[in-house]
Design an enzyme around this catalytic site. Structure first.
Site, mmCIF file in Angstrom:
data_model
loop_
_atom_site.group_PDB
_atom_site.id
_atom_site.type_symbol
_atom_site.label_atom_id
_atom_site.label_comp_id
_atom_site.label_asym_id
_atom_site.label_seq_id
_atom_site.Cartn_x
_atom_site.Cartn_y
_atom_site.Cartn_z
ATOM 1 N N GLU A 76 22.617 55.964 106.114
ATOM 2 C CA GLU A 76 21.164 56.037 106.382
ATOM 3 C C GLU A 76 20.690 57.487 106.305
ATOM 4 O O GLU A 76 21.399 58.403 106.730
ATOM 5 C CB GLU A 76 20.864 55.448 107.762
ATOM 6 C CG GLU A 76 20.992 53.935 107.733
ATOM 7 C CD GLU A 76 20.698 53.277 109.060
ATOM 8 O OE1 GLU A 76 20.117 53.930 109.943
ATOM 9 O OE2 GLU A 76 21.071 52.106 109.196
ATOM 10 N N ASP A 114 3.259 48.580 89.824
ATOM 11 C CA ASP A 114 4.541 47.879 89.954
ATOM 12 C C ASP A 114 4.973 47.525 88.533
ATOM 13 O O ASP A 114 4.461 46.579 87.935
ATOM 14 C CB ASP A 114 4.319 46.630 90.811
ATOM 15 C CG ASP A 114 5.588 45.778 90.920
ATOM 16 O OD1 ASP A 114 6.575 46.095 90.235
ATOM 17 O OD2 ASP A 114 5.564 44.793 91.688
ATOM 18 N N TYR A 125 28.269 53.451 105.206
ATOM 19 C CA TYR A 125 26.912 53.581 105.756
ATOM 20 C C TYR A 125 26.369 54.962 105.451
ATOM 21 O O TYR A 125 27.096 55.958 105.577
ATOM 22 C CB TYR A 125 26.913 53.356 107.272
ATOM 23 C CG TYR A 125 26.136 52.113 107.629
ATOM 24 C CD1 TYR A 125 24.766 52.060 107.441
ATOM 25 C CD2 TYR A 125 26.781 50.974 108.104
ATOM 26 C CE1 TYR A 125 24.055 50.913 107.717
ATOM 27 C CE2 TYR A 125 26.075 49.818 108.383
ATOM 28 C CZ TYR A 125 24.699 49.794 108.187
ATOM 29 O OH TYR A 125 23.988 48.663 108.450
ATOM 30 N N THR A 132 11.734 47.106 89.710
ATOM 31 C CA THR A 132 13.085 46.579 89.875
ATOM 32 C C THR A 132 13.943 47.310 88.853
ATOM 33 O O THR A 132 13.422 47.949 87.929
ATOM 34 C CB THR A 132 13.139 45.066 89.571
ATOM 35 O OG1 THR A 132 12.580 44.851 88.273
ATOM 36 C CG2 THR A 132 12.379 44.256 90.602
ATOM 37 N N LYS A 154 15.524 43.938 85.454
ATOM 38 C CA LYS A 154 14.831 43.085 84.474
ATOM 39 C C LYS A 154 14.965 43.752 83.099
ATOM 40 O O LYS A 154 16.075 43.931 82.634
ATOM 41 C CB LYS A 154 13.386 42.856 84.900
ATOM 42 C CG LYS A 154 13.302 42.213 86.298
ATOM 43 C CD LYS A 154 11.871 41.881 86.668
ATOM 44 C CE LYS A 154 11.682 41.786 88.153
ATOM 45 N NZ LYS A 154 11.473 40.506 88.703
ATOM 46 N N ARG A 190 20.864 44.589 90.233
ATOM 47 C CA ARG A 190 19.734 44.114 91.042
ATOM 48 C C ARG A 190 19.363 45.213 92.015
ATOM 49 O O ARG A 190 20.210 45.671 92.791
ATOM 50 C CB ARG A 190 20.134 42.895 91.862
ATOM 51 C CG ARG A 190 20.395 41.667 91.075
ATOM 52 C CD ARG A 190 20.275 40.452 91.956
ATOM 53 N NE ARG A 190 18.895 40.055 92.028
ATOM 54 C CZ ARG A 190 18.267 39.367 91.085
ATOM 55 N NH1 ARG A 190 18.905 38.978 90.021
ATOM 56 N NH2 ARG A 190 16.999 39.049 91.216
HETATM 57 N N1 PLP Z 1 7.303 42.893 91.518
HETATM 58 C C1 PLP Z 1 7.173 42.167 90.398
HETATM 59 C C2 PLP Z 1 6.038 42.474 89.456
HETATM 60 C C3 PLP Z 1 8.079 41.142 90.122
HETATM 61 O O1 PLP Z 1 7.934 40.407 89.014
HETATM 62 C C4 PLP Z 1 9.126 40.884 91.049
HETATM 63 C C5 PLP Z 1 10.119 39.816 90.838
HETATM 64 O O2 PLP Z 1 9.967 38.858 90.195
HETATM 65 C C6 PLP Z 1 9.202 41.665 92.217
HETATM 66 C C7 PLP Z 1 8.277 42.664 92.422
HETATM 67 C C8 PLP Z 1 10.241 41.417 93.269
HETATM 68 O O3 PLP Z 1 11.496 41.787 92.819
HETATM 69 P P1 PLP Z 1 12.807 41.331 93.625
HETATM 70 O O4 PLP Z 1 13.048 39.909 93.272
HETATM 71 O O5 PLP Z 1 13.872 42.267 93.132
HETATM 72 O O6 PLP Z 1 12.515 41.543 95.072
#
Ligand code: PLP
Length: 487
Positions: free
Chosen positions: A73, A248, A71, A277, A280, A286
């Protein structure tokens, strides 16, 4: 079940996984069997899911250890638990690697996934723009010091904020303010879409919407848009209405890391805050990250725990550090360029065989095919391809007449096939496989005699023939060649 095979003549990767599976199998043999089964599956299918990849053995192994038990935090050096010396080193290294990789001033590597990274970012922006100024007017340092009625006022003020993001059918993501997700329940949201003719982002309509709606946050980024986004233009729009730009880059962070998207197309120097993320196109474990060049924002992002996160996953932060190191190499830059070249070759291969491409092409790692050009729905195309050894996902296209469930599109991505070494020539063969399956598939009838949106007809010969072609491609470009097939 394959037995223990660790031998001197096998690679260390083979032996590592073989020993690991032997240990797991002693306690729960079924899980060891399922892990082997998953590897076999992944080795026998063409993976064209745009959001997936194959992490390296080093990344995978960094996750399976005793960091999982700790842990921690807080942030490095400021933990709510004792004994965090090595977690501090791991988190600091992962953040340092991320900063160097993306040329960012600040990196937060604790989010467990993309959705968490976005939540951390939204709350950091709310804390920065709504909470902190309010605390200042009340002359207090902490929300716990507010009178109840001031706290009530602040809670309502959080719920009064506005944001805009890309519409789902144009390729946006649920976490960009859509009602089924917490972001849509928290923010008053409006969507911007694409031009109906070009199917590409229409910056003038983003500007008009921003001027009319006056959002606090403009979200840019996508899950299913096959083009680059000009983040300098998006920032200019955000600045003109006093909004904060959040990008994002979950899908294309590998292309940013690999220096394919630079200048106006690199979100880091253009946005206030960037989320991603790590699993990908970036090819890590992950997980999620938040980056920023705005030093003012760092203290608010650091509060991701306890705002929306609990204890960080130290084992996954270790794997992130490994993945970021891999992505800092020139080999990764070559990989990222090949991902884009392969997507272009795949798009051309599909178009010349009669498939309609949404936006007419691609500039990134993904291709969106309008499968109405084969007389099918996305649902039919997805299943027919799966039966033929090709794994894709159905996806809505702009203004989709078949809705979000059946859809009219399939989304194809090249990050995974590029990782196993496939080239532009291989992409032409992949396009040939896809188009020969889709051309041979036709909708079946429902019991009431109408054309079904789900059922279809495809002869076994076509699917067997194409499975064999996929197997041949995978024989020439094996997944994890360093890991023995008998583990
Ligand atoms: N943001 C975008 C643009 C995504 O394509 C995705 C997943 O497909 C996410 C956020 C969410 O990612 P996670 O599945 O790791 O929560």
């Amino acid at each position: 079940m394959t037995g223990s095979v660790h031998q001197k003549n096998l690679s260390s990767e083979s032996n590592a996984f073989s020993f690991g599976l032997e240990v797991i199998g002693k306690t729960e043999p079924l899980i060891a069997e399922y892990i082997r089964g998953e590897l076999q599956n992944q080795r026998s299918q063409l993976k064209l899911i745009a959001s997936e990849n194959y992490a390296s053995p080093a990344v995978l192994l960094a996750m399976g250890n005793w960091f999982s038990d700790k842990y921690a935090e807080g942030t490095p050096g400021h933990r709510f638990y004792a004994g965090c010396d090595f977690v501090d080193k791991v988190e600091t290294l992962a953040a340092q690697n991320a900063k160097e990789l993306f040329d960012a001033k600040y990196a937060y590597v604790q989010p467990h996934s993309g959705i968490d990274a976005n939540l951390v970012a939204f709350w950091a922006l709310l804390a920065y723009r709504v909470e902190a100024p309010f605390l200042e007017t009340k002359n207090v340092k902490h929300v716990n010091d507010l009178e109840d009625e001031d706290w009530d006022f602040l809670r309502k003020a959080f719920g009064d904020q506005r944001m805009i993001g890309m519409s789902l059918d144009a390729g946006g993501h649920l976490t960009h303010g859509f009602r089924p997700n917490i972001s849509g329940k928290l923010f008053d949201q409006r969507s911007y879409g694409v031009d109906p003719k070009t199917e590409q982002l229409d910056y003038d309509s983003v500007r008009s919407l921003a001027e009319e709606f006056r959002p606090l946050i403009i979200v840019a980024g996508y899950s299913a848009y096959p083009r680059r986004v000009n983040f300098a233009k998006m920032r200019e729009i955000a600045d003109s209405v006093g909004a904060l730009l959040m990008v994002d880059m979950a899908h294309f962070s590998g292309l940013v890391a690999g220096k394919v998207f630079t200048g106006d197309y690199d979100p880091i120097p253009n946005a206030h805050i960037v989320t991603s993320t790590t699993h990908k196109s970036l090819r890590g474990p992950r997980g999620g990250i938040v980056l920023s060049n705005e030093t003012d924002l760092a203290e608010f992002i650091d509060k991701g725990c306890p705002m929306v996160l609990g204890g960080p996953l130290a084992n996954v932060m270790a794997a992130k550090a490994v993945a970021f190191s891999e992505a800092k190499t020139t080999a990764f830059q070559t990989y990222a360029q090949q991902v884009v070249d392969n997507a272009k070759a795949l798009a051309e291969g599909i178009e010349k065989r009669g498939g309609r491409l949404v936006t007419g092409g691609t500039e990134n790692h993904l291709v969106l095919v309008d499968v109405r050009s084969f007389g099918l729905t996305g649902r039919q195309a997805e299943t027919a391809l799966e039966e033929s050894g090709v794994i894709v996902n159905r996806n809505a296209i702009p203004f989709d007449p078949n809705g979000a469930w059946y859809t009219s599109g399939i989304r194809l991505g090249t990050p995974a096939l590029t990782t196993i070494g496939m080239s532009c020539d291989d992409m032409d063969e992949v396009a040939e496989i896809i188009c020969s399956v889709l051309s041979a598939t036709s909708p079946a009838s429902t019991t009431s005699g109408e054309e079904s949106k789900a059922k279809f007809m495809l002869s076994d010969n076509v699917s067997v023939d194409n499975r064999n072609r996929c197997a041949e491609l995978l024989r020439l470009n094996p997944l994890y060649p360093e890991i023995d097939s008998t583990i």
